[in-house]
Design a protein around this motif. Structure first.
Motif, mmCIF file in Angstrom:
data_model
loop_
_atom_site.group_PDB
_atom_site.id
_atom_site.type_symbol
_atom_site.label_atom_id
_atom_site.label_comp_id
_atom_site.label_asym_id
_atom_site.label_seq_id
_atom_site.Cartn_x
_atom_site.Cartn_y
_atom_site.Cartn_z
ATOM 1 N N ALA A 23 1.264 -1.070 -0.237
ATOM 2 C CA ALA A 23 0.094 0.095 0.137
ATOM 3 C C ALA A 23 0.680 1.342 -0.066
ATOM 4 O O ALA A 23 2.253 1.464 -0.094
ATOM 5 C CB ALA A 23 -0.818 -0.143 1.847
ATOM 6 N N PRO A 24 0.202 2.444 0.072
ATOM 7 C CA PRO A 24 0.795 3.525 -0.661
ATOM 8 C C PRO A 24 1.475 4.488 0.287
ATOM 9 O O PRO A 24 3.385 4.305 0.459
ATOM 10 C CB PRO A 24 -0.357 4.592 -1.848
ATOM 11 N N ASP A 36 -2.015 -5.854 -2.145
ATOM 12 C CA ASP A 36 -1.397 -4.577 -1.109
ATOM 13 C C ASP A 36 -1.182 -3.175 -2.566
ATOM 14 O O ASP A 36 -1.598 -2.010 -2.110
ATOM 15 C CB ASP A 36 -1.602 -3.990 -0.160
ATOM 16 N N TYR A 61 -3.638 -0.541 -4.407
ATOM 17 C CA TYR A 61 -3.724 0.585 -3.778
ATOM 18 C C TYR A 61 -2.977 1.786 -4.177
ATOM 19 O O TYR A 61 -3.312 2.434 -4.278
ATOM 20 C CB TYR A 61 -3.666 0.710 -2.518
ATOM 21 N N VAL A 97 -4.745 3.634 -6.407
ATOM 22 C CA VAL A 97 -7.107 3.980 -6.270
ATOM 23 C C VAL A 97 -6.404 6.114 -6.635
ATOM 24 O O VAL A 97 -5.360 6.359 -6.333
ATOM 25 C CB VAL A 97 -7.125 3.894 -4.856
ATOM 26 N N LYS A 98 -7.560 6.626 -7.195
ATOM 27 C CA LYS A 98 -7.987 7.357 -7.740
ATOM 28 C C LYS A 98 -8.638 8.264 -6.083
ATOM 29 O O LYS A 98 -8.747 7.944 -5.515
ATOM 30 C CB LYS A 98 -8.714 8.245 -8.820
ATOM 31 N N GLN A 110 -6.442 10.626 -4.362
ATOM 32 C CA GLN A 110 -5.865 10.357 -2.850
ATOM 33 C C GLN A 110 -5.011 12.069 -2.699
ATOM 34 O O GLN A 110 -4.742 12.487 -3.127
ATOM 35 C CB GLN A 110 -3.820 9.498 -3.117
ATOM 36 N N GLU A 140 -10.300 -8.936 -3.989
ATOM 37 C CA GLU A 140 -10.555 -8.964 -3.080
ATOM 38 C C GLU A 140 -10.307 -7.790 -1.689
ATOM 39 O O GLU A 140 -11.058 -7.991 -0.431
ATOM 40 C CB GLU A 140 -9.106 -10.121 -2.495
ATOM 41 N N ARG A 141 -9.951 -6.937 -2.811
ATOM 42 C CA ARG A 141 -10.071 -5.092 -1.736
ATOM 43 C C ARG A 141 -11.426 -4.599 -2.058
ATOM 44 O O ARG A 141 -11.685 -3.831 -1.566
ATOM 45 C CB ARG A 141 -9.403 -4.935 -2.418
ATOM 46 N N GLY A 142 -12.198 -5.216 -3.043
ATOM 47 C CA GLY A 142 -13.778 -4.757 -3.243
ATOM 48 C C GLY A 142 -13.599 -2.883 -4.293
ATOM 49 O O GLY A 142 -14.241 -2.665 -4.316
ATOM 50 N N LEU A 143 -12.039 -3.591 -4.927
ATOM 51 C CA LEU A 143 -12.314 -2.885 -6.372
ATOM 52 C C LEU A 143 -12.525 -2.855 -7.057
ATOM 53 O O LEU A 143 -12.553 -4.008 -7.532
ATOM 54 C CB LEU A 143 -10.740 -2.178 -5.526
ATOM 55 N N ASP A 176 -12.475 2.233 -9.359
ATOM 56 C CA ASP A 176 -11.743 3.242 -8.820
ATOM 57 C C ASP A 176 -9.583 3.699 -8.652
ATOM 58 O O ASP A 176 -9.554 4.352 -8.034
ATOM 59 C CB ASP A 176 -11.600 1.897 -7.497
#
Lengths: 135, 98
Positions: free
Chosen positions: A14-15, A45, A48, A51-52, A54, A88-91, A95
């Motif tokens: 993740a970022p 991860d 993530y 993802v736009k 941020q 898995e992450r619902g994305l 998104d």
């Protein structure tokens, strides 16, 4: 140039919780400057990172996510996103940032950089590379 | 006697959220910060772990990651840094699941 190799950068974190995502971008841009054939893969991860929307103004860290939109200008046009990790992450792809590159052979037509792939397809992409980098 | 449980890692990376949510007592409160906030996204598989718990997330960490509040699981509250301090003060102990 005869020394061109196929580089694949694997992004799996993740970022903002760690520095890996940012460090990966730095090395990606350096590799592109040395005219290597660079591809990026986002799984686990790592998805993530793309993802736009941020907005890091509240946490005192640099928002480096706009940099992904500039990759096309560095001729980085192959960005693989693993389908299973998104699900898995619902994305969904909606998104994520819409990343494009301009194809100079087709009158600078805008083309999508992101390629949604299954885990098996990502394995095929790995198999055709010369060098794998992990972040 | 209540405990404030802090989780700062993604539930898809390690088992911290699962451990915290399964050890919590009825009066305890869970606060998701940093990469922990991914656990509160309703459409994600991990949100099943926090069903029925008292859960808050730190708003600035949500915004940094591009998660809008309407994506959160039902009943999850969004707080700011002042709210974080209030939670620390209003519970008897703090357990950080590092």
């Amino acid at each position: 140039m005869s020394d061109t190799k196929k580089f694949l950068f694997f992004n799996r974190k993740a970022p903002y919780g760690t520095i890996y995502a940012w460090e990966s971008l730095e090395v990606v841009l350096i590799s592109a400057a040395f005219e290597q054939d660079v591809s990026l893969a986002f799984m686990d991860d790592g998805v993530y990172q793309l993802v736009k929307g941020q907005d890091t103004s509240g946490i005192g860290m640099k928002n480096f996510s706009p940099t992904y939109a500039a990759l096309g200008d560095y001729e980085i046009t192959k960005i693989y996103v693993e389908k299973e990790s998104l699900e898995e992450r619902g994305l969904t792809l909606d998104d994520l940032q819409h990343l494009v590159w301009e194809d100079e052979d087709e009158d600078y037509a805008e083309k999508d950089s992101i390629r949604l792939v299954s885990r098996a397809e990502l394995g095929d992409v790995m198999a055709e590379q010369d060098v794998l980098f992990n972040f | 006697m209540s405990i404030l449980h802090l989780v700062n890692k993604s539930p898809y990376e390690n088992s911290n959220l699962n451990t915290a949510s399964s050890i919590m007592k009825a009066d305890d409160v869970l606060l998701l910060i940093e990469d922990g906030v991914y656990g509160a996204v309703k459409s994600g598989k991990a949100s099943a772990m926090i069903a029925g718990q008292k859960v808050s997330v730190l708003g600035p960490d949500l915004a940094a990651r591009g998660i809008s509040e309407d994506k959160l699981a039902d009943g999850v509250g969004v707080i700011d840094y002042a709210g974080f301090v209030e939670l620390v003060e209003s519970n008897d102990k703090v357990q950080s699941w590092l």
